[in-house]
Structure formats: structure tokens, C-alpha cells
Design an enzyme around this catalytic site. Structure first.
Site, PDB file in Angstrom:
ATOM      1  N   GLU A  10       9.697  10.736  16.301  1.00 52.23           N
ATOM      2  CA  GLU A  10       9.798  11.127  17.541  1.00 52.23           C
ATOM      3  C   GLU A  10      10.480  12.561  17.666  1.00 52.23           C
ATOM      4  O   GLU A  10      11.774  12.875  17.272  1.00 52.23           O
ATOM      5  CB  GLU A  10      10.891  10.100  18.508  1.00 52.23           C
ATOM      6  CG  GLU A  10      10.436   9.029  18.544  1.00 52.23           C
ATOM      7  CD  GLU A  10       9.111   8.638  19.488  1.00 52.23           C
ATOM      8  OE1 GLU A  10       8.841   9.557  20.379  1.00 52.23           O
ATOM      9  OE2 GLU A  10       8.494   7.712  19.356  1.00 52.23           O
ATOM     10  N   LYS A  29      21.433   6.212  10.493  1.00 53.51           N
ATOM     11  CA  LYS A  29      22.448   7.353  10.052  1.00 53.51           C
ATOM     12  C   LYS A  29      22.208   8.205  11.414  1.00 53.51           C
ATOM     13  O   LYS A  29      21.594   8.901  11.881  1.00 53.51           O
ATOM     14  CB  LYS A  29      21.624   8.321   9.001  1.00 53.51           C
ATOM     15  CG  LYS A  29      22.512   9.507   8.327  1.00 53.51           C
ATOM     16  CD  LYS A  29      21.592  10.546   7.985  1.00 53.51           C
ATOM     17  CE  LYS A  29      21.551  11.550   9.078  1.00 53.51           C
ATOM     18  NZ  LYS A  29      22.498  12.334   9.632  1.00 53.51           N
ATOM     19  N   GLU A  74      10.897  25.708  20.782  1.00 50.38           N
ATOM     20  CA  GLU A  74      11.728  24.947  21.702  1.00 50.38           C
ATOM     21  C   GLU A  74      13.017  25.416  22.317  1.00 50.38           C
ATOM     22  O   GLU A  74      13.686  25.745  21.013  1.00 50.38           O
ATOM     23  CB  GLU A  74      11.996  23.376  20.931  1.00 50.38           C
ATOM     24  CG  GLU A  74      12.593  22.493  21.741  1.00 50.38           C
ATOM     25  CD  GLU A  74      12.787  21.123  21.152  1.00 50.38           C
ATOM     26  OE1 GLU A  74      13.283  21.061  19.967  1.00 50.38           O
ATOM     27  OE2 GLU A  74      12.557  20.168  21.640  1.00 50.38           O
ATOM     28  N   CYS A 108      14.884  16.240  24.847  1.00 48.57           N
ATOM     29  CA  CYS A 108      13.463  16.475  24.259  1.00 48.57           C
ATOM     30  C   CYS A 108      12.331  16.671  25.274  1.00 48.57           C
ATOM     31  O   CYS A 108      11.371  17.368  25.124  1.00 48.57           O
ATOM     32  CB  CYS A 108      13.124  15.255  23.218  1.00 48.57           C
ATOM     33  SG  CYS A 108      13.034  13.685  23.903  1.00 48.57           S
ATOM     34  N   GLY A 166      10.062  17.172  18.647  1.00 45.83           N
ATOM     35  CA  GLY A 166      10.269  18.100  19.747  1.00 45.83           C
ATOM     36  C   GLY A 166       9.458  18.051  20.640  1.00 45.83           C
ATOM     37  O   GLY A 166       8.246  17.570  20.475  1.00 45.83           O
TER      38      GLY A 166
HETATM   39  P1  NAD Z   1      17.478  17.576  13.531  1.00 50.49           P
HETATM   40  O1  NAD Z   1      15.884  17.257  13.229  1.00 50.49           O
HETATM   41  O2  NAD Z   1      18.293  18.667  13.208  1.00 50.49           O
HETATM   42  O3  NAD Z   1      18.467  16.321  13.223  1.00 50.49           O
HETATM   43  C1  NAD Z   1      18.078  14.952  13.531  1.00 50.49           C
HETATM   44  C2  NAD Z   1      18.628  14.069  12.392  1.00 50.49           C
HETATM   45  O4  NAD Z   1      17.949  14.174  11.027  1.00 50.49           O
HETATM   46  C3  NAD Z   1      20.270  14.165  12.260  1.00 50.49           C
HETATM   47  O5  NAD Z   1      20.810  12.933  12.077  1.00 50.49           O
HETATM   48  C4  NAD Z   1      20.159  14.955  10.891  1.00 50.49           C
HETATM   49  O6  NAD Z   1      21.476  14.771  10.148  1.00 50.49           O
HETATM   50  C5  NAD Z   1      18.877  14.439  10.098  1.00 50.49           C
HETATM   51  N1  NAD Z   1      18.298  15.056   9.016  1.00 50.49           N
HETATM   52  C6  NAD Z   1      18.329  16.376   9.120  1.00 50.49           C
HETATM   53  N2  NAD Z   1      17.673  17.019   7.787  1.00 50.49           N
HETATM   54  C7  NAD Z   1      17.296  15.720   7.539  1.00 50.49           C
HETATM   55  C8  NAD Z   1      16.396  15.582   6.312  1.00 50.49           C
HETATM   56  N3  NAD Z   1      15.899  16.394   5.417  1.00 50.49           N
HETATM   57  N4  NAD Z   1      15.966  14.203   5.830  1.00 50.49           N
HETATM   58  C9  NAD Z   1      16.503  13.204   6.495  1.00 50.49           C
HETATM   59  N5  NAD Z   1      17.241  13.273   7.666  1.00 50.49           N
HETATM   60  C10 NAD Z   1      17.602  14.676   8.185  1.00 50.49           C
HETATM   61  O7  NAD Z   1      17.721  17.255  15.388  1.00 50.49           O
HETATM   62  P2  NAD Z   1      18.777  17.578  16.172  1.00 50.49           P
HETATM   63  O8  NAD Z   1      19.344  18.990  16.446  1.00 50.49           O
HETATM   64  O9  NAD Z   1      19.990  16.472  15.988  1.00 50.49           O
HETATM   65  O10 NAD Z   1      18.247  16.981  17.549  1.00 50.49           O
HETATM   66  C11 NAD Z   1      17.399  17.864  18.493  1.00 50.49           C
HETATM   67  C12 NAD Z   1      16.085  17.709  18.261  1.00 50.49           C
HETATM   68  O11 NAD Z   1      15.758  16.485  18.468  1.00 50.49           O
HETATM   69  C13 NAD Z   1      15.337  18.503  19.323  1.00 50.49           C
HETATM   70  O12 NAD Z   1      13.987  19.041  18.647  1.00 50.49           O
HETATM   71  C14 NAD Z   1      14.876  17.570  20.192  1.00 50.49           C
HETATM   72  O13 NAD Z   1      13.488  17.680  20.788  1.00 50.49           O
HETATM   73  C15 NAD Z   1      14.416  16.392  19.296  1.00 50.49           C
HETATM   74  N6  NAD Z   1      14.323  14.916  19.987  1.00 50.49           N
HETATM   75  C16 NAD Z   1      13.376  14.348  20.165  1.00 50.49           C
HETATM   76  C17 NAD Z   1      13.209  13.242  20.892  1.00 50.49           C
HETATM   77  C18 NAD Z   1      11.977  12.466  21.109  1.00 50.49           C
HETATM   78  O14 NAD Z   1      12.225  11.316  21.452  1.00 50.49           O
HETATM   79  N7  NAD Z   1      10.932  12.914  20.855  1.00 50.49           N
HETATM   80  C19 NAD Z   1      14.335  13.071  21.440  1.00 50.49           C
HETATM   81  C20 NAD Z   1      15.647  13.490  21.536  1.00 50.49           C
HETATM   82  C21 NAD Z   1      15.636  14.615  20.614  1.00 50.49           C
END
Ligand code: NAD
Length: 494
Positions: free
Chosen positions: A245, A171, A377, A279, A247
Site C-alpha cells: 500500500e 514493525k 507526492e 496517502c 504513495g
Molecule cells: P516510509 O516508506 O518511510 O516508512 C514506512 C515503514 O517502512 C516504516 O515503518 C519504516 O521504518 C519502514 N521501512 C523503511 N525502510 C525500510 C526497508 N528498507 N525495509 C523494510 N522496512 C522499511 O513511509 P512513511 O514516511 O512512514 O509514510 C508515508 C508514506 O506512506 C507516504 O508515501 C504515504 O503515501 C504512504 N502511505 C500509503 C498508504 C496506503 O494505504 N497506500 C497509507 C498511508 C501512508
């Protein structure tokens, strides 16, 4: 219009709507895609579940050849994939070309270690016995991916999951599905039908349905800590595996012995890469007082020299933020940090270099440890710097966080480096070379930055169960089976 990719076919949505994918630099609509429903999510899981029966039995060498082919096909399509990544996500195109190469390298890596690893044998507890472990796939893996590295963070999940014999449902982020969709016909079609499926939609629309589906054995998620926590709670109700993985608010320390020019360029890269939407970006920068003035002056000058613009332009260093919501949030965090006492050295405003979501690379100093930009963050190009008394204070402040994704230091002083390495909780600790990843080394977070690891052998084990096999090749009755009759003499008298 683009559809879901289910069982090797473009498949319309069951009752879903449409979504426009917007270029965050120009605000043009790049494409229209379907926005899925729980029924679509269920259909992808069914396809992946049916394909699992065959894929789990494919010999390691065959899987390895297919995975190398996937890597080759990705490299062959770098031109279009990087274009789509920039149009949907805003990141400069050269960085998206790198992203495609890292994806291919990840497939090459897991093609090899996947066929090289199947468990261990251990000394038996008695003669004519053998004890060994075999590694088994989990089943259907749901790979839920964020917007900032749409292909890379997907590949870090699906390459090891496939190498281990699982089938997957991907997804993508609803904001950045286009490069993933491009892979379906060009790349994923190299595999048997149903081994990789892609369902489009929001977290609420399809993500939750995947997490809750009883046939999904493992949820591999990268995204925010808030969503990751919700997923962990839901998955726990079915004792489902999760790899989270999440924030980070990573620290970066510049000690007094550092080469200031290298540290300035490295810290700016670590903070402004992908417009700060990384991240592991260096969201808290601590500089020892004796070099702070020189560091800050050079850091601000370098920040001012960065070119902000459309990522399709060859000279762009920093692209737009992903959305209006992201831009509003960054503005709000900067305003609250300034109101709480930080000093603005440059940037601090939206930029009019195009119709899109541009924020000027910003430097804030005197950012005390309780201020918003280092306590929440901040996903944008905003560097928060604090001058500290000495090495001990720098390490103590860097270590004082609820998060633990990565940490960076600049020093060649071994005592500082080792002290910091031991004191700071972080899944990756970078010394003098921020943010460099290695397919062969694990990546992941501690504390609120998540649980589990991607990459390396740990990243393969995240998608496998260990089965212990105990084998006796000379079956015989054992003296300890209901031993009351034969061993009464061994019992204590009372
Ligand atoms: P997000 O959490 O808003 O969304 C991530 C994914 O989860 C998207 O595909 C979204 O549609 C899905 N999603 C949202 N709500 C959900 C639910 N209730 N159930 C299942 N899936 C759901 O994150 P974002 O804004 O796309 O990305 C930014 C965040 O990701 C930041 O916090 C960043 O630090 C983190 N991040 C972490 C890493 C890591 O490796 N630790 C890498 C990249 C980004």
C-alpha cells in the site's frame, strides 16, 4: 524505557540502542524506546513461527470471540491510546479517537467474516467425487507500518491476518511506536503468546531483516513507493507474498454542477486532514473554469479559517508535520512549485504557533500538470488547484498519472461521473464524499500506488492460500490410466 514485545513478554534488545520519541508539536521527548537489530527481528519471527503451529488450528468461533474481545479492549482504552497517538504523531486528538474506533470496527468485521469463510465447493468432473477449496493461512506475516495512521494501518493488516490463522510480527514506524506498544499488555496479551509480536526499530535495522527472513511468508507493507519497491525486489528473490500500500497523488475534480459550498469544505478536508499527511489526500484539485473563481475564493477563505496548533488542543484543525525533515521537504516542494510558475494564494510558510513542525495551510493556484507539487507526492497541508476548460480536460488531466490510489469527484451529472470512473485508474473512486473508507470494501492502489488490497474479503484473501481438494469416495481403477492397451481403437490411423 520500552522494550520489544516478543512471545508475550517485554524483551530487551540484542545489541540495539535507544531512540527518543518526540512530540512534533512541542518537541518534548515523550518516551525512550529500544531501537532493535536484525537479531531482535529474528527473535520475533521465531516466536511468531512457534505460535503458528497452534494458532492456525484454533476454530473460527474461538478466534472470532478473541477478536471481538480485542475490539472491546481497544475501545475501553481510547482515552490513553488517542493521547499517545497525538503526542507521538501530532494528529488532532478527536481524529485519533476516531482512529481507535475504526481499529476496533476492523477487528469486529474480520472476527465475523473470518469465521464465515473457508472456501467453496464446485461441481466434480465425474460421479462419486467431490471438489472443494479450503483457505489456509500463509504462516508468519510481517506488518510494516508508516507513521501517519499507526494503529489503523496496522489493524488493516493484523486483523485479517489473524482471522485467516496467521501469526504476526509488527514493525511500527520508528517515529510512532507508542500507541502500538500500549496495545501489547492491554490488548495483544488477550491472545496466546507469540501470536502478535512487536519489534521496534528502523527500516534498515529491523525492517529489512523481516523482509529477508525465510520464515516470513508475507510482507504486508504500507509506506512510500520507494521503500515498497525495494521490498518487492527483495521479496521476489524468495517468491514471498507482498501486499504493498504505497504513495498517491490523488486527483479531485469539481465539475460545474457541483454544490460549491459542499465541494469547498469536502476538498479542504480531503487535502488538509492530518496536515495533508494522508496517502489518499487530494493532492491535485481540478476545477472547471466556469466556477473556478468562486470555488477558489471560498476555498482560500475556508483555508484561512482552519486553526493550526497542538493536536491536544480541542480547537485544533491542523496539527504539525511529523518531523523537521518532513517540514523541510514541504517547504522545498512549495518553493520549487512557485519558482516554476504557480501562484501563492495563502500560507506558504512555517507557522510560529509552538516550537514544533507547523506549516501554514497553503493554497497554490495555476498549478500546471508538470509542476513539482502535483508530480511528486507532497505530504503536507498544501492544496494545488488548476482551473480547467471543461469536464473532458479535467478527466484527462486527472487520469494522467503514474499513481492510482484514490480519486474524488464532485458532481451529480451521471455522464461525468461514469466517464471519470472509467477513465481514471484508482483503487477507490469517491463520488461526492471524499476519503470515506468501509471495512467491507477493498482499499488499495494501482500502478505506483501498490499492489494487493486491504479490507473486505479481498483483504482476508491477501493472507490465505487456496488449496483445491479432489476427493473420490469410490476408489476404482480408471480407464485412462496408461490407456494404450484398452483404447488403441481411438488412435488415428497415421
Ligand atoms: P516510509 O516508506 O518511510 O516508512 C514506512 C515503514 O517502512 C516504516 O515503518 C519504516 O521504518 C519502514 N521501512 C523503511 N525502510 C525500510 C526497508 N528498507 N525495509 C523494510 N522496512 C522499511 O513511509 P512513511 O514516511 O512512514 O509514510 C508515508 C508514506 O506512506 C507516504 O508515501 C504515504 O503515501 C504512504 N502511505 C500509503 C498508504 C496506503 O494505504 N497506500 C497509507 C498511508 C501512508
Amino acid at each position: 524505557m520500552t522494550l520489544h514485545w516478543i512471545n508475550g513478554e517485554w524483551t530487551p534488545s540484542q545489541g540495539g540502542g535507544m531512540r527518543q520519541i518526540q512530540d512534533p508539536a512541542t518537541l518534548e521527548v515523550v518516551a525512550e524506546v529500544v531501537e532493535g537489530t536484525a537479531s531482535d527481528a529474528n527473535a520475533t519471527v521465531d516466536a511468531a513461527s512457534a505460535a503458528f503451529a497452534h494458532w492456525r488450528r484454533v476454530p473460527g468461533i474461538e478466534k472470532a470471540l478473541l477478536m471481538h474481545e480485542i475490539a472491546r479492549a481497544m475501545r475501553d482504552d481510547v482515552k490513553e491510546l488517542s493521547r499517545l497517538l497525538t503526542r507521538e504523531g501530532g494528529k488532532p486528538r478527536i481524529e485519533n479517537m476516531d482512529e481507535v474506533e475504526w481499529c476496533a470496527a476492523c477487528f469486529d468485521y474480520y472476527a465475523e467474516i473470518g469465521r464465515n469463510s473457508y472456501g467453496n465447493s464446485v461441481p466434480p468432473v465425474a460421479e462419486h467425487q467431490l471438489n472443494f477449496t479450503i483457505k489456509e493461512p500463509l504462516g508468519v506475516v510481517a506488518a510494516i507500518v508508516p507513521f501517519n495512521y499507526p494503529l489503523l494501518l496496522m489493524c488493516w493488516k493484523i486483523a485479517p491476518a489473524l482471522a485467516a490463522g496467521n501469526t504476526v510480527v509488527i514493525k511500527p514506524s520508528e517515529l510512532t511506536p507508542l500507541a502500538t506498544l500500549r496495545l501489547c499488555e492491554k490488548v495483544f496479551a488477550l491472545l496466546p503468546k507469540g501470536v502478535i509480536n512487536v519489534v521496534l526499530g528502523t527500516g534498515a535495522g529491523v525492517g529489512e531483516a523481516l523482509v529477508e527472513h525465510p520464515k516470513v511468508a508475507c510482507v504486508a507493507f504500507t509506506g512510500s513507493t520507494a521503500v515498497g519497491t525495494q521490498i518487492a525486489v527483495k521479496a521476489a528473490q524468495q517468491l514471498k507474498r507482498v501486499n504493498l500500500e504505497l504513495g498517491g497523488i490523488d486527483p479531485l475534480i469539481v465539475f460545474e454542477d457541483a454544490d460549491i459550498d459542499v465541494a469547498v469544505h469536502g476538498s479542504a478536508w480531503a487535502r488538509f486532514l492530518n496536515a495533508g499527511q494522508v496517502c489518499t489526500s487530494a493532492k491535485r484539485i481540478y476545477v472547471v473554469k466556469s466556477i473556478a473563481d468562486e470555488f477558489i475564493e471560498k476555498f482560500v477563505a475556508h483555508t484561512r479559517s482552519l486553526v493550526v496548533g497542538n493536536g491536544m488542543n480541542a480547537d485544533t484543525d491542523v496539527g504539525p508535520l511529523i518531523s523537521q525533515k518532513a517540514l523541510d521537504r514541504v517547504q522545498n516542494q512549495v518553493e520549487r512549485t512557485l519558482a516554476a510558475g504557480a501562484k501563492l494564494l495563502c500560507g506558504g510558510k512555517r507557522l510560529d504557533v509552538g516550537p514544533g513542525y507547523f506549516w501554514a495551510p497553503t493554497v497554490l493556484s495555476e498549478v500546471g500538470p508538470t509542476l513539482p507539487s502535483v508530480n511528486e507526492e507532497l505530504f503536507g497541508p498544501v492544496a494545488s488547484i488548476l482551473a480547467v476548460e471543461d469536464a473532458d480536460q479535467a478527466i484527462a488531466l486527472a487520469a494522467a498519472s503514474d499513481y492510482g490510489l484514490g480519486a474524488n469527484i464532485y458532481t451529480t451529472n451521471l455522464t461525468y461521473a461514469m466517464k471519470a470512473m472509467h477513465e481514471i485508474k484508482a483503487g477507490t473512486f469517491w463520488i461526492n464524499d471524499p476519503l470515506t473508507d468501509n471495512d467491507a470494501a477493498p482499499f488499495g492502489g494501482m500502478r505506483k500506488s501498490g499492489m494487493g488490497r486491504e479490507l473486505g474479503e479481498e483483504g482476508l484473501d491477501a493472507f490465505r492460500e487456496t488449496k483445491h481438494v479432489h476427493l473420490d469416495y469410490m476408489p476404482e481403477k480408471k480407464s485412462y490410466w496408461f490407456p494404450n492397451k484398452t483404447r488403441q481403437g481411438e488412435l488415428p490411423s497415421q
